[in-house]
Design a protein around this motif. Structure first.
Motif, PDB file in Angstrom:
ATOM      1  N   SER A 120     -51.625   3.688 -68.577  1.00 21.90           N
ATOM      2  CA  SER A 120     -51.529   4.615 -67.567  1.00 21.90           C
ATOM      3  C   SER A 120     -52.640   4.393 -66.716  1.00 21.90           C
ATOM      4  O   SER A 120     -52.749   4.950 -65.317  1.00 21.90           O
ATOM      5  N   LEU A 121     -53.658   3.389 -67.253  1.00 20.88           N
ATOM      6  CA  LEU A 121     -54.444   3.039 -66.174  1.00 20.88           C
ATOM      7  C   LEU A 121     -54.060   2.370 -65.076  1.00 20.88           C
ATOM      8  O   LEU A 121     -54.773   2.995 -63.659  1.00 20.88           O
ATOM      9  N   VAL A 122     -53.232   1.533 -64.605  1.00 20.15           N
ATOM     10  CA  VAL A 122     -52.792   1.221 -63.440  1.00 20.15           C
ATOM     11  C   VAL A 122     -52.775   2.177 -62.440  1.00 20.15           C
ATOM     12  O   VAL A 122     -53.043   1.781 -61.745  1.00 20.15           O
ATOM     13  N   ASP A 123     -51.835   3.574 -62.741  1.00 20.79           N
ATOM     14  CA  ASP A 123     -51.493   4.627 -62.431  1.00 20.79           C
ATOM     15  C   ASP A 123     -52.738   5.039 -61.203  1.00 20.79           C
ATOM     16  O   ASP A 123     -53.223   5.800 -60.734  1.00 20.79           O
ATOM     17  N   TRP A 124     -53.524   4.933 -63.196  1.00 19.30           N
ATOM     18  CA  TRP A 124     -54.994   6.385 -62.388  1.00 19.30           C
ATOM     19  C   TRP A 124     -55.536   5.605 -61.542  1.00 19.30           C
ATOM     20  O   TRP A 124     -55.452   6.469 -60.758  1.00 19.30           O
ATOM     21  N   CYS A 125     -56.001   3.749 -61.880  1.00 17.23           N
ATOM     22  CA  CYS A 125     -56.634   4.205 -60.450  1.00 17.23           C
ATOM     23  C   CYS A 125     -56.773   3.375 -58.859  1.00 17.23           C
ATOM     24  O   CYS A 125     -55.818   3.352 -57.928  1.00 17.23           O
ATOM     25  N   ARG A 126     -54.842   3.419 -58.878  1.00 19.36           N
ATOM     26  CA  ARG A 126     -53.648   3.964 -58.254  1.00 19.36           C
ATOM     27  C   ARG A 126     -54.132   4.964 -57.423  1.00 19.36           C
ATOM     28  O   ARG A 126     -54.291   5.166 -56.389  1.00 19.36           O
ATOM     29  N   GLN A 127     -53.987   6.241 -58.041  1.00 21.98           N
ATOM     30  CA  GLN A 127     -54.012   7.278 -57.023  1.00 21.98           C
ATOM     31  C   GLN A 127     -54.995   8.031 -56.848  1.00 21.98           C
ATOM     32  O   GLN A 127     -55.782   8.527 -56.201  1.00 21.98           O
ATOM     33  N   LYS A 128     -55.850   7.697 -58.567  1.00 26.46           N
ATOM     34  CA  LYS A 128     -57.589   8.287 -57.552  1.00 26.46           C
ATOM     35  C   LYS A 128     -58.572   7.347 -57.497  1.00 26.46           C
ATOM     36  O   LYS A 128     -59.272   7.717 -56.500  1.00 26.46           O
ATOM     37  N   LEU A 129     -58.547   5.719 -57.898  1.00 24.58           N
ATOM     38  CA  LEU A 129     -59.070   4.999 -56.538  1.00 24.58           C
ATOM     39  C   LEU A 129     -58.511   4.474 -55.837  1.00 24.58           C
ATOM     40  O   LEU A 129     -59.094   3.578 -54.901  1.00 24.58           O
ATOM     41  N   ALA A 130     -57.994   4.622 -55.680  1.00 21.58           N
ATOM     42  CA  ALA A 130     -57.008   4.107 -54.423  1.00 21.58           C
ATOM     43  C   ALA A 130     -57.240   2.559 -54.772  1.00 21.58           C
ATOM     44  O   ALA A 130     -57.182   1.478 -53.672  1.00 21.58           O
ATOM     45  N   LEU A 131     -57.282   1.655 -55.446  1.00 18.14           N
ATOM     46  CA  LEU A 131     -57.223   0.400 -55.385  1.00 18.14           C
ATOM     47  C   LEU A 131     -56.097  -0.188 -56.226  1.00 18.14           C
ATOM     48  O   LEU A 131     -55.663   0.095 -57.334  1.00 18.14           O
ATOM     49  N   THR A 132     -55.976  -1.285 -56.204  1.00 13.65           N
ATOM     50  CA  THR A 132     -54.973  -2.524 -56.946  1.00 13.65           C
ATOM     51  C   THR A 132     -55.288  -2.819 -58.295  1.00 13.65           C
ATOM     52  O   THR A 132     -56.673  -3.940 -58.699  1.00 13.65           O
ATOM     53  N   LEU A 133     -54.709  -2.225 -59.857  1.00 19.41           N
ATOM     54  CA  LEU A 133     -55.094  -2.672 -60.814  1.00 19.41           C
ATOM     55  C   LEU A 133     -54.371  -4.408 -61.644  1.00 19.41           C
ATOM     56  O   LEU A 133     -53.441  -3.505 -61.468  1.00 19.41           O
TER      57      LEU A 133
END
Length: 94
Positions: free
Chosen positions: A11-24
């Motif tokens: 879920s960290l990949v989705d969290w980074c995309r949604q909350k930080l607007a970054l690609t992990l």
């Protein structure tokens, strides 16, 4: 873009995309690798940790607050970058 070890899949990949607007991007080992193999982009993380531990204060966990720890990391990187910018450049390099 951020890079993370294979242990951070989920879920960290989705969290980074949604909350930080970054690609992990997860850097994984393949199952057919045996022994020590340099993983792509892994050296960037290891090099940065080496730079941070070169400064004495971030090398130890003296800080009790995350904000203090963040300040020490920023100070270490500012010191590193200012030394790099102050270094005389070779002729012909930009």
């Amino acid at each position: 873009m951020l890079w993370a070890d294979g242990g951070y899949t989920g879920s960290l990949v989705d969290w980074c995309r949604q909350k930080l607007a970054l690609t992990l991007q997860i850097v994984k080992r393949t199952d057919d690798m045996t022994g020590f193999v340099v993983l792509p982009r892994r050296w960037i993380v290891e090099r940065t940790f080496a730079w941070l531990t070169h400064s004495r204060r971030p090398a130890r966990d003296y800080e009790t607050l995350p904000a203090s720890s963040e300040a020490m990391i920023r100070w270490s990187m500012v010191t590193r970058m200012s030394r790099r910018l102050a270094r005389p450049r070779a002729v012909g390099r930009r």
